[in-house]
Design an enzyme around this catalytic site. Structure first.
Site, PDB file in Angstrom:
ATOM      1  N   TYR A 297       0.846  -1.198   0.000  1.00  0.00           N
ATOM      2  CA  TYR A 297       0.000   0.000   0.000  1.00  0.00           C
ATOM      3  C   TYR A 297       0.881   1.248   0.000  1.00  0.00           C
ATOM      4  CZ  TYR A 297      -4.332   2.553   1.024  1.00  0.00           C
ATOM      5  OH  TYR A 297      -5.430   3.373   0.958  1.00  0.00           O
ATOM      6  N   TYR A 341      -5.756   5.221  -7.266  1.00  0.00           N
ATOM      7  CA  TYR A 341      -5.984   5.162  -5.821  1.00  0.00           C
ATOM      8  C   TYR A 341      -7.383   4.601  -5.594  1.00  0.00           C
ATOM      9  CZ  TYR A 341      -6.732   6.776  -1.007  1.00  0.00           C
ATOM     10  OH  TYR A 341      -6.998   6.847   0.333  1.00  0.00           O
TER      11      TYR A 341
END
Length: 388
Positions: A297, A341
């Protein structure tokens, strides 16, 4: 799941379908429409129909309720529906929830989804404006008066301490940004397709909050992503090679807050990801050397370095060199810095593609993928493996 013992969930469920909308800055349609498009695409990829679905999992921070998605996608009765909290920290936990339901016999086919207009609608980078009062929000009261108003400012505090402790400069973060953009440049689905960057361009990008520059911060995206999970036995009857969930975990550390855990003994690591790492290694029986591709991430580059260290790929302070030497393929879709995203859900899809052998930037022989969810918050992770 216990922080002290191996669990028996590993190997009982698999991801069998992935689907997404295009990734854009202005989708021009509702978040519900995006969710349904992604769900239908994932089911088609799995060779399943909406009527096969009896479970749905999403994020608490989502505007498309499970029953509404079920109705709009043409599903029937549901026996399981669940939501996971803490923003991007929920990504891998949605798959864990699906696996738990399947292993317990509560559901047979579960779809995990996330959809938002994060650029054209609500922008998370805007920080705390118009935030609803909550008990967990009280912690922000210790940071807001001092100008820490956005996610970038919250991460910058820990990043600055990391650099100070290890005697490094902000340029080391550039290795993560360059790596992500390298892979995004060859990924047609990525927003930054065809646009790699250099370390010099990273260092020349403007400050957002020192020591973070513009190219240390992920983009904002409109789009949707969905994943289909079922039992390993059923997965073997479907058209796509299954990505077996070898281990899944959630983690929250001591003195955990959402992005502002400044009262811990040490700010140079991510204890919540340490909890996840220990659980994943313990349950899977694997080690860092067994991982073929890492999908970490990457909302902010410093936290990618800290994750590598928490998982034991390298010693504290050595992750930048680890990335620079490309010792592990990272974020081969371009990550959230380069592709989109989507709160980490698109990263899970990339791990599935790598194990299927269908990724744009395919790692030859990839049989084990590590995927992580949002950092700085209570989080989650997965180890996915090829079947057999």
């Amino acid at each position: 799941m216990s922080v002290r013992a191996r669990d028996d969930l590993g190997g009982r469920a698999a991801v069998v379908g992935i689907g997404a909308t295009e990734f854009s800055k202005a989708s021009g349609r509702s978040e519900l429409t995006l969710a349904v498009e992604a769900v239908r695409a994932a089911l088609a990829d799995a060779g399943l129909a909406p009527a096969d679905v009896d479970g749905l999992v999403t994020f608490t921070m989502d505007t498309s309720p499970e029953i509404t998605v079920a109705q709009a996608a043409g599903m029937g009765e549901l026996s399981f529906f669940s939501r996971v909290h803490y923003g991007g920290g929920a990504a891998c936990a949605t798959v864990q929830q699906a696996a738990l339901a399947i292993a317990a016999g509560v559901a047979e086919v579960v779809v995990c989804y996330r959809a938002f207009n994060e650029r054209s609608g609500r922008r998370f980078g805007a920080g705390v404006s118009r935030r609803e009062p909550s008990a967990e929000g009280v912690a922000l009261g210790w940071a807001l008066p001092f100008g820490l108003l956005t996610p970038a400012s919250w991460v910058a505090m820990a990043a600055q301490r990391y650099l100070h402790t290890h005697g490094l400069t902000p340029e080391v973060f550039g290795h993560v940004a360059v790596t992500d953009r390298k892979y995004a440049a060859t990924n047609p689905a990525a927003y930054f397709h065809g646009r790699p960057i250099t370390l010099e361009e990273h260092a020349a990008s403007r400050w957002i909050v020192e020591p973070l520059r513009l190219l240390d911060c992920c983009q904002e995206t409109d789009g949707g992503q969905a994943l289909v999970v079922t039992s390993v036995e059923r997965a073997r009857e479907l058209p796509r090679p299954p990505a077996v969930i070898a281990a899944s975990a959630q983690g929250a550390g001591r003195a955990q807050e959402q992005m502002t855990s400044y009262y811990r003994d040490d700010l140079t690591g991510l204890p919540e990801m340490g909890v996840v790492a220990r659980q994943l290694w313990r349950t899977s029986g694997l080690a860092p050397g067994d991982v073929d591709v890492g999908i970490l991430y990457d909302h902010f580059t410093p936290f990618v370095l800290m994750q590598l260290e928490e998982f034991g790929f390298c010693a504290p302070g050595e992750a930048a060199e680890f990335v620079a030497k490309e010792r592990l393929p990272l974020n081969t879709h371009g990550g959230q810095l380069g592709e989109a995203y989507l709160h980490g859900m698109n990263g899970i899809a990339e791990a599935v593609r790598q194990l299927r052998g269908t990724a744009v930037n395919q790692i030859p022989g990839a049989g084990c993928a590590l995927v992580t969810a949002g950092t700085g918050v209570p989080t989650s992770g997965l180890i996915l493996t090829a079947d057999g």
